[in-house]
Design an enzyme around this catalytic site. Structure first.
Site, PDB file in Angstrom:
ATOM      1  N   ARG A  87       0.808  -1.225   0.000  1.00 26.46           N
ATOM      2  CA  ARG A  87       0.000   0.000   0.000  1.00 26.46           C
ATOM      3  C   ARG A  87       0.842   1.277   0.000  1.00 26.46           C
ATOM      4  NH1 ARG A  87      -3.990  -1.644   4.712  1.00 26.46           N
ATOM      5  NH2 ARG A  87      -2.286  -3.089   5.109  1.00 26.46           N
ATOM      6  N   THR A  96       2.915 -14.011  11.384  1.00 25.74           N
ATOM      7  CA  THR A  96       3.812 -13.356  12.342  1.00 25.74           C
ATOM      8  C   THR A  96       4.561 -14.344  13.242  1.00 25.74           C
ATOM      9  OG1 THR A  96       1.756 -12.890  13.543  1.00 25.74           O
ATOM     10  CG2 THR A  96       2.793 -11.046  12.447  1.00 25.74           C
ATOM     11  N   GLY A 143      -7.453  -6.764  16.595  1.00 25.27           N
ATOM     12  CA  GLY A 143      -7.757  -7.846  17.521  1.00 25.27           C
ATOM     13  C   GLY A 143      -8.084  -7.253  18.884  1.00 25.27           C
ATOM     14  N   GLU A 166      -9.564 -11.841  17.043  1.00 30.99           N
ATOM     15  CA  GLU A 166      -9.637 -11.003  15.845  1.00 30.99           C
ATOM     16  C   GLU A 166     -11.094 -10.563  15.662  1.00 30.99           C
ATOM     17  OE1 GLU A 166      -6.910  -9.846  14.217  1.00 30.99           O
ATOM     18  OE2 GLU A 166      -5.837 -10.971  15.740  1.00 30.99           O
ATOM     19  N   ASN A 195      35.107  40.065   7.751  1.00 31.13           N
ATOM     20  CA  ASN A 195      33.821  40.557   7.261  1.00 31.13           C
ATOM     21  C   ASN A 195      33.717  40.256   5.772  1.00 31.13           C
ATOM     22  OD1 ASN A 195      31.664  42.179   6.320  1.00 31.13           O
ATOM     23  ND2 ASN A 195      31.846  43.456   8.134  1.00 31.13           N
ATOM     24  N   ALA A 197      28.618  41.692   0.790  1.00 31.22           N
ATOM     25  CA  ALA A 197      27.477  41.135   0.058  1.00 31.22           C
ATOM     26  C   ALA A 197      27.914  40.611  -1.304  1.00 31.22           C
ATOM     27  CB  ALA A 197      26.413  42.209  -0.128  1.00 31.22           C
ATOM     28  N   ASN A 227      34.938  27.610  -5.884  1.00 25.87           N
ATOM     29  CA  ASN A 227      35.646  26.450  -5.338  1.00 25.87           C
ATOM     30  C   ASN A 227      35.742  25.291  -6.312  1.00 25.87           C
ATOM     31  OD1 ASN A 227      32.830  26.151  -5.162  1.00 25.87           O
ATOM     32  ND2 ASN A 227      33.032  24.567  -3.607  1.00 25.87           N
TER      33      ASN A 227
END
Ligand code: UD1
Ligand code: MG
Length: 458
Positions: free
Chosen positions: A18, A84, A144, A158, A363, A366, A372
Site C-alpha cells: 500500500r 507473524t 484484535g 480477531e 567581514n 554582500a 571552489n
C-alpha cells in the site's frame, strides 16, 4: 531488571504494497531515519542489547540499510511469509541462545517508545510468561480485541471472530509482545495455521500459554506509540506525531520555538538551551546547535555545527560541514558548505562560502563568492583573521587571503593576498567629462533617422 538479558526480534519481511513504492516499506523515513531504525532504537533504549531483524522482501536492500542503522543487528531471512509467528521463528537461532526476555516488535510501528517496552519487560520480571502490548485506538474496527479476566489476558480475538459483546471492547492488540525467553520457542512451535488465512498467528501464543498454566497479561501503550504504517497517509501522521513530541522535548529543554508547528527536526538534532528558533526552519540530519543561538525564519540547515550565540538567517542555507564558531553570523540568502566560520566572523548577505575557512572577525561583503569548483575538482579558500572582502568579489580557489587582508569590491581575486595587503582585481575606472551627453545625442538622432526611414517605406 537491568541484569536481565534481552533480545528484540523485529519483523520486517513484508513488502508494504500500500506504500506503492520501490522501497521496502520499513525503509521509508520518519525524521530522516528509516522507520525500522526507530524501532531498533526504541528496543535498545529498553535494554535489548541483541537485535534480530527478520527480513524478506527487498532483503539485499534491507541488509545494506541495516548495516548502517543497526550494525550490530543480525538479519534472518523469512523466505515465505506465512504469518507473524512463522516470522519470529525465522530468528530461532538467536532465540535459542537463551535470553531472559524476548521482545517481538513490528518494523512498521516506529513510534513505539522505550517506556512501553520497559513496562512490558517489567511484567516479565514479575513472573509473566507473555505480555501483550495493548492500546485504545479511537476506532477499534479491524484490530484484535484483548479479552481479559481478573487482570489476566485470556485471549486475543480477531474482530471477525468476536461476539457482539466482545466487539465493544476498546482495548486492542498493538501487535507487539514481550515473551519470557525460557518459554518462547516452546510457545511459538505450538502455533498452528488452522485459520481462515492459513497463517501462523503470533497472537495464538496467548491461549497456548494460558492452557499451559502460564501467566499472561496485557500492558497499555498510548494510541500514538502503537501507530502502524500501511500507506503514506499513515507515514505523514507518524511524522507529525514524531515532530510534535520532538518540539515539546526541545521546548521543555529550554529552546524557544516561536511557531513550533512550522519547525522540523531530524532524529539526531541537538539544540542547546536559550536558542531561539523562528518560524519555518528545517533541520536535516547531523545538526548540532550550542546555547543561545538565533535561527531566523526560513533557514534550511543540515550537517551543520552552530556555536553559542551565533546568528543564522533569515533565509540561510547551511549545508554539511558548515561549522560556525561562537558569535559567527550567516545572514540572508547565504549558503555555507564545508567551511569553518570562525568566532565573530560575519557573512551577512547573498554569499556562497564553500570549502573554506573564514578567520575570526573577518567581514565578508554582500555577493562574495568562493569559486571552489572548476567542473572537476574542489579547491580551498583560506581567509585570514580580520580580513575584509569587498562586496561582489569572486575568490578563485585555491587561494589565501592573509590576516587583515583587504579586497576591493567587485574584485576577481586569482592570486593569494598577503597579510594586511590591499588587493584590487578589477579594471580601472575611466571617467570622460561631457561624453555621456554626446553619446546620448548620437543615439537619439540615429533612432530618429531609423524611424523616419521606416515611415517612408509605408
Ligand atoms: C497484527 C496482529 C493484530 C494486531 C495488528 C496491529 C497478528 C497475527 N495480528 O495484524 O492482532 O491488531 O497487528 O497492527 O499478529 N510480518 C512478517 N512476516 C509474516 C507476516 C508479517 O515479517 O509472515 C511482519 C509484517 O511485515 C509487519 C508485521 O509482521 O511488519 C505485522 O504483520 P501484519 O500483516 O501487518 O499484521 P496485521 O494483520 O496488521
Ligand atoms: Mg499491520
Amino acid at each position: 531488571m537491568s541484569q536481565r538479558s534481552c533480545l528484540s526480534v523485529i519483523l520486517a519481511a513484508g513488502e508494504g504494497t500500500r506504500m506503492k513504492s520501490a522501497l521496502p516499506k520499513v525503509l521509508h523515513q520518519i525524521a530522516g531515519l528509516p522507520m525500522v531504525a526507530h524501532v531498533v532504537r526504541a528496543a535498545e533504549a529498553a535494554g535489548a542489547s541483541s537485535q534480530a531483524l527478520v527480513i524478506g522482501y527487498g532483503a539485499d536492500e534491507m541488509r545494506k540499510a541495516a548495516a548502517k542503522f543497526a550494525p550490530k543487528a543480525e538479519t534472518f531471512v523469512q523466505e515465505k511469509r506465512l504469518g507473524t509467528a512463522h516470522a519470529v521463528l525465522a530468528a530461532r537461532e538467536a532465540i535459542s541462545r537463551g535470553y531472559d526476555d524476548v521482545l517481538v516488535m513490528f518494523g512498521d510501528t516506529p513510534l513505539i517508545d522505550a517506556d512501553a517496552l520497559m513496562a512490558a519487560r517489567f511484567r516479565l520480571a514479575e513472573g509473566a510468561a507473555v505480555v501483550v502490548i495493548g492500546f485504545r485506538p479511537p476506532n477499534p474496527t479491524g484490530y484484535g480485541r484483548l479479552i481479559e479476566k481478573g487482570g489476566k489476558l485470556t485471549a486475543i480475538r480477531e474482530e471477525k471472530d468476536c461476539s457482539a459483546e466482545e466487539r465493544k471492547i476498546g482495548f486492542c492488540n498493538a501487535g507487539m509482545m514481550a515473551v519470557a525467553g525460557a518459554h518462547a520457542l516452546k510457545l511459538l512451535d505450538a502455533v498452528g495455521n488452522k485459520n481462515a488465512k492459513g497463517e501462523y498467528y503470533l497472537t495464538d501464543i496467548v491461549e497456548i500459554a494460558r492452557a499451559q498454566g502460564l501467566d499472561v497479561v496485557a500492558t497499555e501503550a498510548s494510541f500514538e506509540s502503537a501507530l502502524g504504517i500501511n500507506n503514506r497517509i499513515d507515514l505523514a501522521q507518524a511524522e507529525a506525531v514524531w515532530q510534535q513530541r520532538r518540539r515539546h522535548a526541545a521546548m521543555l529543554s529550554g529552546v524557544t520555538l516561536i511557531a513550533p508547528e512550522t519547525v522540523y527536526f531530524s532524529y539526531d538534532t541537538e539544540i542547546g538551551a536559550d536558542t531561539i528558533v523562528e518560524s519555518n526552519v528545517w533541520f536535516g540530519p547531523g545538526v548540532k546547535i550550542a546555547n543561545g543561538a538565533k535561527i531566523h525564519a526560513f533557514s534550511h540547515i543540515e550537517g551543520a555545527t552552530i556555536g553559542s550565540n551565533c546568528d543564522v538567517g533569515p533565509f540561510a542555507r547551511l549545508r554539511p560541514g558548515a561549522d560556525l564558531r561562537t558569535k559567527a553570523k550567516v545572514g540572508n540568502f547565504c549558503e555555507v558548505k564545508q567551511a569553518v566560520i570562525e568566532e565573530g566572523a560575519k557573512v551577512n548577505h547573498l554569499t556562497y562560502i564553500g570549502d573554506a575557512r573564514v578567520g575570526a572577525r573577518a567581514n565578508i561583503g554582500a555577493g562574495t563568492i568562493t569559486c571552489n569548483y572548476d567542473g572537476y575538482s574542489k579547491f580551498f579558500t583560506d581567509i585570514g583573521e580580520g580580513a575584509f572582502i569587498g562586496s561582489n568579489s569572486s575568490l578563485v580557489a585555491p587561494i589565501t587571503i592573509g590576516n587583515g587582508g583587504y579586497i576591493a569590491s567587485g574584485s576577481v581575486i586569482t592570486e593569494s593576498v598577503p597579510d594586511e595587503a590591499l588587493a584590487f582585481g578589477r579594471a580601472r575606472q575611466k571617467t570622460i567629462p561631457g561624453k555621456g551627453k554626446e553619446l546620448r545625442e548620437r543615439l537619439a538622432s540615429a533612432a530618429a533617422a531609423k524611424k523616419k526611414a521606416a515611415g517612408a517605406d509605408n
